[in-house]
Scaffold this active site. Sequence first.
Site, PDB file in Angstrom:
ATOM      1  N   ARG A 153      81.641  17.820  -1.207  1.00 29.11           N
ATOM      2  CA  ARG A 153      80.888  17.508  -2.421  1.00 29.11           C
ATOM      3  C   ARG A 153      80.866  16.000  -2.593  1.00 29.11           C
ATOM      4  NH1 ARG A 153      84.986  20.213  -6.178  1.00 29.11           N
ATOM      5  NH2 ARG A 153      86.202  19.379  -4.464  1.00 29.11           N
ATOM      6  N   ASN A 227      75.974  27.592  -0.103  1.00 26.35           N
ATOM      7  CA  ASN A 227      75.308  26.810  -1.146  1.00 26.35           C
ATOM      8  C   ASN A 227      74.455  27.704  -2.050  1.00 26.35           C
ATOM      9  OD1 ASN A 227      76.512  24.462  -0.443  1.00 26.35           O
ATOM     10  ND2 ASN A 227      74.663  23.395   0.223  1.00 26.35           N
ATOM     11  N   PHE A 268      82.818  26.868 -10.752  1.00 23.17           N
ATOM     12  CA  PHE A 268      81.353  26.916 -10.662  1.00 23.17           C
ATOM     13  C   PHE A 268      80.738  27.908 -11.652  1.00 23.17           C
ATOM     14  CE2 PHE A 268      79.215  24.219  -7.579  1.00 23.17           C
ATOM     15  CZ  PHE A 268      80.304  23.457  -7.234  1.00 23.17           C
ATOM     16  N   GLY A 272      75.147  24.518 -18.126  1.00 16.41           N
ATOM     17  CA  GLY A 272      74.713  23.154 -18.419  1.00 16.41           C
ATOM     18  C   GLY A 272      73.211  23.037 -18.396  1.00 16.41           C
ATOM     19  N   CYS A 279      71.536  18.530  -2.352  1.00 15.45           N
ATOM     20  CA  CYS A 279      71.860  19.707  -1.526  1.00 15.45           C
ATOM     21  C   CYS A 279      71.317  21.014  -2.092  1.00 15.45           C
ATOM     22  CB  CYS A 279      73.366  19.811  -1.346  1.00 15.45           C
ATOM     23  SG  CYS A 279      74.038  18.329  -0.608  1.00 15.45           S
ATOM     24  N   LYS A 282      67.402  21.551  -2.366  1.00 13.74           N
ATOM     25  CA  LYS A 282      66.780  21.539  -1.029  1.00 13.74           C
ATOM     26  C   LYS A 282      67.240  22.736  -0.200  1.00 13.74           C
ATOM     27  CE  LYS A 282      68.798  18.613   1.967  1.00 13.74           C
ATOM     28  NZ  LYS A 282      69.259  18.941   3.275  1.00 13.74           N
TER      29      LYS A 282
HETATM   30  C1  UGA Z   1      77.322  20.857  -2.979  1.00 14.37           C
HETATM   31  C2  UGA Z   1      78.417  21.871  -2.635  1.00 14.37           C
HETATM   32  O1  UGA Z   1      79.307  22.031  -3.739  1.00 14.37           O
HETATM   33  C3  UGA Z   1      79.206  21.442  -1.409  1.00 14.37           C
HETATM   34  O2  UGA Z   1      80.142  22.461  -1.061  1.00 14.37           O
HETATM   35  C4  UGA Z   1      78.235  21.218  -0.250  1.00 14.37           C
HETATM   36  O3  UGA Z   1      78.893  20.755   0.901  1.00 14.37           O
HETATM   37  C5  UGA Z   1      77.207  20.178  -0.658  1.00 14.37           C
HETATM   38  O4  UGA Z   1      76.504  20.645  -1.827  1.00 14.37           O
HETATM   39  C6  UGA Z   1      76.261  19.977   0.490  1.00 14.37           C
HETATM   40  O5  UGA Z   1      75.576  20.924   0.877  1.00 14.37           O
HETATM   41  O6  UGA Z   1      76.294  18.916   1.134  1.00 14.37           O
HETATM   42  P1  UGA Z   1      77.268  18.512  -4.294  1.00 14.37           P
HETATM   43  O7  UGA Z   1      75.776  18.598  -4.178  1.00 14.37           O
HETATM   44  O8  UGA Z   1      77.937  17.235  -3.970  1.00 14.37           O
HETATM   45  O9  UGA Z   1      77.960  19.648  -3.352  1.00 14.37           O
HETATM   46  O10 UGA Z   1      77.636  18.815  -5.797  1.00 14.37           O
HETATM   47  P2  UGA Z   1      78.315  19.992  -6.632  1.00 14.37           P
HETATM   48  O11 UGA Z   1      79.623  19.520  -7.118  1.00 14.37           O
HETATM   49  O12 UGA Z   1      78.261  21.274  -5.922  1.00 14.37           O
HETATM   50  O13 UGA Z   1      77.311  20.051  -7.886  1.00 14.37           O
HETATM   51  C7  UGA Z   1      75.939  20.401  -7.679  1.00 14.37           C
HETATM   52  C8  UGA Z   1      75.221  20.481  -9.015  1.00 14.37           C
HETATM   53  O14 UGA Z   1      75.643  21.636  -9.729  1.00 14.37           O
HETATM   54  C9  UGA Z   1      75.470  19.304  -9.944  1.00 14.37           C
HETATM   55  O15 UGA Z   1      74.257  18.945 -10.579  1.00 14.37           O
HETATM   56  C10 UGA Z   1      76.479  19.839 -10.950  1.00 14.37           C
HETATM   57  O16 UGA Z   1      76.408  19.192 -12.191  1.00 14.37           O
HETATM   58  C11 UGA Z   1      76.030  21.284 -11.058  1.00 14.37           C
HETATM   59  N1  UGA Z   1      77.097  22.231 -11.479  1.00 14.37           N
HETATM   60  C12 UGA Z   1      78.185  22.423 -10.686  1.00 14.37           C
HETATM   61  C13 UGA Z   1      76.943  22.962 -12.639  1.00 14.37           C
HETATM   62  O17 UGA Z   1      75.934  22.813 -13.378  1.00 14.37           O
HETATM   63  N2  UGA Z   1      77.928  23.863 -12.996  1.00 14.37           N
HETATM   64  C14 UGA Z   1      79.028  24.061 -12.233  1.00 14.37           C
HETATM   65  O18 UGA Z   1      79.875  24.905 -12.610  1.00 14.37           O
HETATM   66  C15 UGA Z   1      79.173  23.326 -11.053  1.00 14.37           C
END
Ligand code: UGA
Length: 472
Positions: A153, A227, A268, A272, A279, A282
């Site tokens: 992440r 994902n 997760f 929100g 990621c 896409k």
């Molecule tokens: C995500 C995955 O979590 C990673 O495991 C994966 O490797 C990565 O994509 C990738 O494919 O490279 P990332 O995009 O860095 O990681 O961010 P996340 O922490 O997963 O958050 C993604 C979005 O979901 C953010 O906008 C976050 O605010 C939102 N989110 C996350 C929520 O709205 N609620 C949650 O409970 C968790």
Amino acid sequence: MRIAVVGSGYVGLVAGACFADLGHEVVLVDNDQKKLAALNAGDVPIHENFLPELLARHRGSRLRFSDDLQHAVHASSAIFIAVGTPPTEQGEADLSYVESVARGIAGAVDSYKVVVEKSTVPVYTCDWVRRIILRNGAQADNFDVASNPEFLREGTGVTDFLYPDRIVIGADSERCAAVLREVYAPMADGTYYAGPESIPRPDRAQLPPPLITTSAKSAELIKHASNAFLAMKISFINAVASICESVGANVQQVCQGIGTDSRIGRRFLNPGIGYGGSCFPKDLMAFRAVARECGYDFRLLDEVISINENQRQRFIRKVRSALWTLRGKKLGVLGLAFKGGTDDIRESPAIELVQLLLQEGCRICAYDPAAHSRAGEVLGSSVQLVENAYAAARGADALLILTEWEEFTSLDLTRLRSELRYPIVVDGRNLFDPDVMAANGFTYYSVGRPAVTPEPLAPAAFAPADQKNGRL
Ligand code: UGA
């Protein structure tokens, strides 16, 4: 072991630095001369915990930067492809960079090499990479193609890499799997973690991480399916939050109730304004396209995407219900990055909301702890970017919280209230406890929880500093 990593974006740079920390000799290949010059000069191009330390530790010794792909392949046993796979207009992954790297690799395959997909790619990419390398002159028994997806992440990439929940090795021959097992041996046998300089272990890490060996196709699917599942969890709880709002229930209590079931899990499940980033949006489109091509109509994913998009509209409606009309209203905005802990604004729901509110005629003054320069490039002068949260709140008709930055949770609520023209907060990330906000004199709207209005202000509500902040 000698390793080449092609592509110095988020995944490539973090993987390269971490491989060096595991003790390997790494060359990071990129064709962007400006990027290479910056990396060689000591710059750290992305906002990532522990990356500056790792780059400083290994730059020029175990970690080198180069534009010479042929030489790097020639000198390495494993070549990781970590170049971009942006979406096409139809939502498929554009694999032209991967193809061009595969062509470049082919000419230098002069002894046994393992070519590894590290970028997120659709199933069958391994087969294609193999075909392209063969077509461009490499001998079939001189190489294998594997898939080794990354689950990092942004913001916590280094610790996610070094302390993963699992390492997935997708290899179709034992010879190929053995090379990848050697790459990860310091993690799988625990020697890395015993070292005095290893990056500190995060709380949840299980050691040593399990190593899962699969076919290359299964590994490719594991990445997309992971994902998609995580995005589905977020959309699911956002849908439940909408029902909570209709019936006056509290989504936080619902999450506690369902998340404690170990089959579901609490992580997760934070409602929100919807997920964003480079990621999930896409990868969901790409997975949808892969399924369609295979003859499966994955409508569940359409619904996940549609709930996600709807969250933005729901939030705008919430702002409207707090302020009545929007034209001419001054709004303070906290957070522009797509999530807390990063300066990345790609597919940021916060930026999308700011743009929608500008279209409605609002004036916006925003603060983000890291994303100003990137946000400035996109928003230009339409938004005033300020240096702290209080300045964003100054004179505003309401304050909107759009990114889950940890630092927002320790704001001085008394000061924040005194800066605002009206003490109204619309929180798209549920950062505060509604009761504490009401006790501190705010009208407070959040996601999936009843709105609260100010309680009559008792002096005690403001006194102890540690009770002032409504961190959940
Ligand atoms: C995500 C995955 O979590 C990673 O495991 C994966 O490797 C990565 O994509 C990738 O494919 O490279 P990332 O995009 O860095 O990681 O961010 P996340 O922490 O997963 O958050 C993604 C979005 O979901 C953010 O906008 C976050 O605010 C939102 N989110 C996350 C929520 O709205 N609620 C949650 O409970 C968790």
